[in-house]
Design a protein around this motif. Sequence first.
Motif, mmCIF file in Angstrom:
data_model
loop_
_atom_site.group_PDB
_atom_site.id
_atom_site.type_symbol
_atom_site.label_atom_id
_atom_site.label_comp_id
_atom_site.label_asym_id
_atom_site.label_seq_id
_atom_site.Cartn_x
_atom_site.Cartn_y
_atom_site.Cartn_z
ATOM 1 N N VAL A 48 -0.137 20.055 44.386
ATOM 2 C CA VAL A 48 -1.391 20.148 43.737
ATOM 3 C C VAL A 48 -1.108 21.174 42.703
ATOM 4 O O VAL A 48 -1.242 22.325 42.910
ATOM 5 N N VAL A 49 -1.137 20.892 41.048
ATOM 6 C CA VAL A 49 -1.139 21.956 40.285
ATOM 7 C C VAL A 49 -2.216 22.851 40.098
ATOM 8 O O VAL A 49 -2.005 23.976 40.164
ATOM 9 N N THR A 50 -3.320 21.975 39.955
ATOM 10 C CA THR A 50 -4.851 22.712 40.027
ATOM 11 C C THR A 50 -5.702 21.709 40.123
ATOM 12 O O THR A 50 -5.437 20.573 40.101
ATOM 13 N N GLY A 51 -6.684 22.096 40.453
ATOM 14 C CA GLY A 51 -8.024 21.274 40.870
ATOM 15 C C GLY A 51 -9.355 21.930 40.708
ATOM 16 O O GLY A 51 -9.360 22.974 40.122
ATOM 17 N N THR A 52 -10.450 21.097 40.665
ATOM 18 C CA THR A 52 -11.567 21.564 40.426
ATOM 19 C C THR A 52 -12.533 20.649 41.140
ATOM 20 O O THR A 52 -12.309 19.620 41.984
ATOM 21 N N VAL A 53 -14.077 20.903 40.972
ATOM 22 C CA VAL A 53 -14.910 20.217 41.747
ATOM 23 C C VAL A 53 -15.722 19.726 40.391
ATOM 24 O O VAL A 53 -16.331 20.663 39.513
ATOM 25 N N ALA A 54 -15.859 18.403 40.341
ATOM 26 C CA ALA A 54 -16.932 17.979 39.271
ATOM 27 C C ALA A 54 -18.398 18.688 39.256
ATOM 28 O O ALA A 54 -18.934 18.599 40.289
ATOM 29 N N ASP A 55 -18.718 18.910 38.055
ATOM 30 C CA ASP A 55 -20.003 19.404 38.107
ATOM 31 C C ASP A 55 -21.254 18.687 38.925
ATOM 32 O O ASP A 55 -21.121 17.650 38.864
ATOM 33 N N ALA A 56 -22.099 19.474 39.696
ATOM 34 C CA ALA A 56 -22.766 18.889 40.759
ATOM 35 C C ALA A 56 -23.984 18.250 39.902
ATOM 36 O O ALA A 56 -24.644 17.288 40.727
ATOM 37 N N THR A 57 -24.068 18.421 38.869
ATOM 38 C CA THR A 57 -25.498 17.478 37.930
ATOM 39 C C THR A 57 -24.922 16.652 37.077
ATOM 40 O O THR A 57 -25.146 15.254 37.155
ATOM 41 N N THR A 58 -23.770 17.062 36.378
ATOM 42 C CA THR A 58 -23.499 16.167 35.031
ATOM 43 C C THR A 58 -22.001 15.315 35.608
ATOM 44 O O THR A 58 -21.637 14.358 35.084
ATOM 45 N N GLY A 59 -21.392 15.891 36.762
ATOM 46 C CA GLY A 59 -20.048 15.309 36.984
ATOM 47 C C GLY A 59 -19.003 15.300 36.107
ATOM 48 O O GLY A 59 -17.845 15.199 36.120
ATOM 49 N N ALA A 60 -19.070 16.367 34.868
ATOM 50 C CA ALA A 60 -18.077 16.818 34.035
ATOM 51 C C ALA A 60 -17.169 17.635 34.966
ATOM 52 O O ALA A 60 -17.351 18.326 35.566
ATOM 53 N N PHE A 61 -15.789 17.713 34.495
ATOM 54 C CA PHE A 61 -14.745 18.379 35.007
ATOM 55 C C PHE A 61 -13.605 18.774 33.983
ATOM 56 O O PHE A 61 -13.503 17.990 32.930
ATOM 57 N N THR A 62 -12.855 20.003 34.323
ATOM 58 C CA THR A 62 -11.754 20.558 33.288
ATOM 59 C C THR A 62 -10.888 20.914 34.149
ATOM 60 O O THR A 62 -10.963 21.650 35.306
ATOM 61 N N LEU A 63 -9.498 20.385 33.975
ATOM 62 C CA LEU A 63 -8.397 20.666 34.871
ATOM 63 C C LEU A 63 -7.751 21.537 33.720
ATOM 64 O O LEU A 63 -7.257 21.182 32.808
ATOM 65 N N TRP A 64 -7.429 22.919 34.261
ATOM 66 C CA TRP A 64 -6.911 23.990 33.291
ATOM 67 C C TRP A 64 -6.814 25.154 34.096
ATOM 68 O O TRP A 64 -7.601 25.402 35.079
ATOM 69 N N PRO A 65 -5.434 25.835 33.822
ATOM 70 C CA PRO A 65 -4.389 25.569 33.110
ATOM 71 C C PRO A 65 -3.293 24.699 33.518
ATOM 72 O O PRO A 65 -3.195 24.598 34.757
ATOM 73 N N LEU A 66 -2.757 23.874 32.628
ATOM 74 C CA LEU A 66 -1.923 23.006 33.015
ATOM 75 C C LEU A 66 -0.619 23.302 31.927
ATOM 76 O O LEU A 66 -0.869 23.473 30.832
ATOM 77 N N GLN A 67 0.604 23.337 32.330
ATOM 78 C CA GLN A 67 1.669 23.552 31.524
ATOM 79 C C GLN A 67 1.997 22.485 30.663
ATOM 80 O O GLN A 67 1.785 21.106 31.199
ATOM 81 N N GLN A 68 2.199 22.556 29.234
ATOM 82 C CA GLN A 68 2.472 21.446 28.561
ATOM 83 C C GLN A 68 3.631 20.554 29.103
ATOM 84 O O GLN A 68 4.416 20.850 29.699
ATOM 85 N N SER A 69 3.311 19.066 28.713
ATOM 86 C CA SER A 69 4.325 18.231 29.565
ATOM 87 C C SER A 69 5.689 18.080 28.889
ATOM 88 O O SER A 69 6.621 17.718 29.851
ATOM 89 N N THR A 70 6.054 18.776 27.886
ATOM 90 C CA THR A 70 7.401 18.717 27.451
ATOM 91 C C THR A 70 8.259 19.911 28.163
ATOM 92 O O THR A 70 9.381 19.847 28.001
ATOM 93 N N VAL A 71 7.345 20.699 28.712
ATOM 94 C CA VAL A 71 8.094 21.817 29.833
ATOM 95 C C VAL A 71 7.995 21.185 31.302
ATOM 96 O O VAL A 71 9.140 21.328 31.965
#
Length: 400
Positions: free
Chosen positions: A221-244
């Motif tokens: 698990v690189v990182t994780g979050t819980v989707a907003d309890a009202t809107t369901g919006a989520f952001t996964l960050w920070p993530l290292q760029q795929s080229t690396v």
Amino acid sequence: MHQISRSFSCALPVLACVATVAAGLLAGCGGGGGTSTGTANVLLTDSPSCGYDHVYVTVDHVEISSDGNSWTSVPVSASLGRIDLLSLNNGTLISLGQTPLTAGTYQQVRLVLAANGNTAPYANSVVLTGSATEIALTTPSGQQSGYKIVGPFTITAGTMADLVLDFNACKSIVVAGASGKYLLKPVVSAVAELVAGKITGTTVAGSHVYAEQQSTSGPVVVTGTVADATTGAFTLWPLQQSTVAGPVDVVIVPPPSSGTAGYASYFVQNVPVTAGATTNLGMMTTLAPSSVYTVSGAVTVAGSAGAADLVAEQTVTSSGRTYEIASTSTTSGPYSIPLASAGPWLGTYSTTLPLVFAQDMAGSDVGIYDVTATDAAGSSASHLVNVSTGPTVVGFILSP
């Protein structure tokens, strides 16, 4: 095939620990000589935790080193007091302090926690889900020497460089056997924001969302979050760029909606991460229904009911990839993990939205999970469980 409707929503950044390094140039006098310096501004955030209502830590100071021998201290304001990591949800940040840094490459960051007192409220503690009791976190040698997070990251004169430290509270807390203690062994990853990107989307409110990669020892698990309890919006960050670091797979595990009613899990494979950019997965709110059944039982350690951390993983036979789906802990033996009985829905990232998903109907995958229990001494046992037709009971015997 199953389609997800399209959207272009955005959320705040995922829980992580961010060190923002604001670099400025202090030029010397005469013949072109001079010293390039910057300022390290350290902020704190977190990844989601399992089985806890609160995870409190008190940071005494932060240290940064270019060689692992000499360290520059970043003082932390005493007014911050203790910080509830679980309140730093979906991108909320707290600034810890600032210090000048010479431009160059730095190899390590060290997080030093304050010592606990004899009574609550403790500097470092947990409150279990559904409980009001505060339990002190035991922080063995880390209080004195600090927890090292390996770099490297570069400070360039006259530029702004951010070092993002992702503090994974769930992975950082270990249940310590029959003693009833909880150990704090921080799992923290470091990503320079210069080479980091984000993944955003919207799904069922309260879903656990993870960015995962495969390794020879199992899913990471690189990182994780819980989707907003009202809107369901989520952001996964920070993530290292795929080229690396290569692309990630996004795992969405919705919460049960009522009783045994719920939703299937969704896996989005091969999601690219671009430095300084956001990869949008669109709207994923109309998910396929699934019954949700529990795998439950008890953990025995050295012949007695004991404490352990438990993780449930699911494998997609067609791709050979395994994903972490859920985790929990037990302090006295009994445990319970809710799992979808239906096969997961699989999709591959595309810039064309909505994403298209197809359900995994392989008999070896539908409702099948590998559950592993591990105690504080590192002793572990695994069982393959089947919840495709209903709940199941499995016991774990550990012999440290």
